[in-house]
Design an enzyme around this catalytic site. Sequence first.
Site, PDB file in Angstrom:
ATOM      1  N   ASP A   1      -4.140  -1.646 -12.496  1.00 33.60           N
ATOM      2  CA  ASP A   1      -3.541  -1.317 -11.199  1.00 33.60           C
ATOM      3  C   ASP A   1      -4.655  -1.002 -10.197  1.00 33.60           C
ATOM      4  O   ASP A   1      -4.925   0.162  -9.893  1.00 33.60           O
ATOM      5  CB  ASP A   1      -2.597  -0.109 -11.373  1.00 33.60           C
ATOM      6  CG  ASP A   1      -1.647   0.043 -10.205  1.00 33.60           C
ATOM      7  OD1 ASP A   1      -1.690  -0.803  -9.285  1.00 33.60           O
ATOM      8  OD2 ASP A   1      -0.874   1.015 -10.212  1.00 33.60           O
TER       9      ASP A   1
ATOM     10  N   HIS B   1      -0.095  -1.798  -7.139  1.00 36.14           N
ATOM     11  CA  HIS B   1       1.346  -1.676  -6.871  1.00 36.14           C
ATOM     12  C   HIS B   1       1.614  -1.235  -5.430  1.00 36.14           C
ATOM     13  O   HIS B   1       2.774  -1.080  -5.034  1.00 36.14           O
ATOM     14  CB  HIS B   1       2.042  -0.787  -7.913  1.00 36.14           C
ATOM     15  CG  HIS B   1       1.862   0.682  -7.749  1.00 36.14           C
ATOM     16  ND1 HIS B   1       0.875   1.392  -8.391  1.00 36.14           N
ATOM     17  CD2 HIS B   1       2.575   1.589  -7.031  1.00 36.14           C
ATOM     18  CE1 HIS B   1       0.982   2.675  -8.074  1.00 36.14           C
ATOM     19  NE2 HIS B   1       2.008   2.830  -7.253  1.00 36.14           N
TER      20      HIS B   1
ATOM     21  N   SER C   1       0.094   7.393  -4.635  1.00 35.98           N
ATOM     22  CA  SER C   1      -0.454   6.227  -5.329  1.00 35.98           C
ATOM     23  C   SER C   1      -1.596   5.596  -4.551  1.00 35.98           C
ATOM     24  O   SER C   1      -1.555   5.529  -3.321  1.00 35.98           O
ATOM     25  CB  SER C   1       0.628   5.156  -5.497  1.00 35.98           C
ATOM     26  OG  SER C   1       1.499   5.518  -6.517  1.00 35.98           O
TER      27      SER C   1
END
Length: 248
Positions: free
Chosen positions: A108, A65, A201
């Site tokens: 992910d 992402h 992230s």
Amino acid sequence: MFLLLLLLVAVLPVSTEGGKILWGTEAKPHSRPYMAFINFYDSKSHLWRCGGFLVREDIVMTAAHCNGRNITVTLGAHDINKQENRQHILVVKSVPHKYFNRKTLVNDIMLLKLKHKARLNNVVQKIDLPRSQDWVKPGQVCTVAGWGKLANGSLSNTLQEVKLEVQKSQTCLKMSKDYNNSIQICVGNPKEKKATAGGDSGGPFVCHNVAQGIVNRKFNTIKPPRAFTRISSFLRWIQEKMKLLQQP
Ligand SMILES: *[C@@H]1O[C@H](CO)[C@@H](O)[C@H](O)[C@H]1NC(C)=O
Ligand SMILES: *[C@@H]1O[C@H](CO)[C@@H](O)[C@H](O)[C@H]1NC(C)=O
Ligand SMILES: *[C@@H]1O[C@H](CO)[C@@H](O)[C@H](O)[C@H]1NC(C)=O
């Protein structure tokens, strides 16, 4: 003395002085030489940041992402506003997992091919990936680092780190039925405040100097747990893609 300090940190009540990552501490500069600071633009030309980590001289691993346009990677950074030691390298190809799902956020994981090899030195190093039999278990405590949001909502200029405890899969399943323990790790004790935040992230969850997880999703902005990508479940994919990204 060092032990005593650690104990003090552990028992001090959470203070209100800003807090780091969410309630972590500033990392010792360059103590995590595999850390990569990533910038990219989304389709609306909005600038985003993520973390990542160097797994080969020419490859950084991060979360899928964190994909976007004009991705750049900065290696050797502690304070991202300081130029010293830094290697700023353009990404020429991003390889997100084919089955990354934007809704459930499973799979992910992404590899970024750098325009040229990084120069390895004291402040830029690779980190090891797990072996297929490695299985991170509930109760294990590992570390995550990032330049994401602090407890006061500001993005951090300096690398922050925090120790987080692996939870039973039920702890994350309670938050979302999309959680899948065979490809994710449930991280962060719900009874504590410590957690990753926006901008963290893609960073690595590091156990005994091995990158076992990738910072992936939150269920709640503030409260732990979080779901991280379980790297040991993707080794075949990683091997295959890294071979494809070999320089001719
Ligand atoms: C948040 O905390 C950091 C570090 O303590 C500080 O540098 C920053 O100015 C603070 N931001 C706000 C909006 O208070
Ligand atoms: C991305 O890079 C291209 C080519 O270098 C450039 O033309 C474009 O302005 C860049 N986009 C952004 C949002 O920086
Ligand atoms: C969890 O992920 C594995 C590997 O992708 C998949 O085979 C399995 O069906 C998933 N489980 C659930 C409940 O979705």
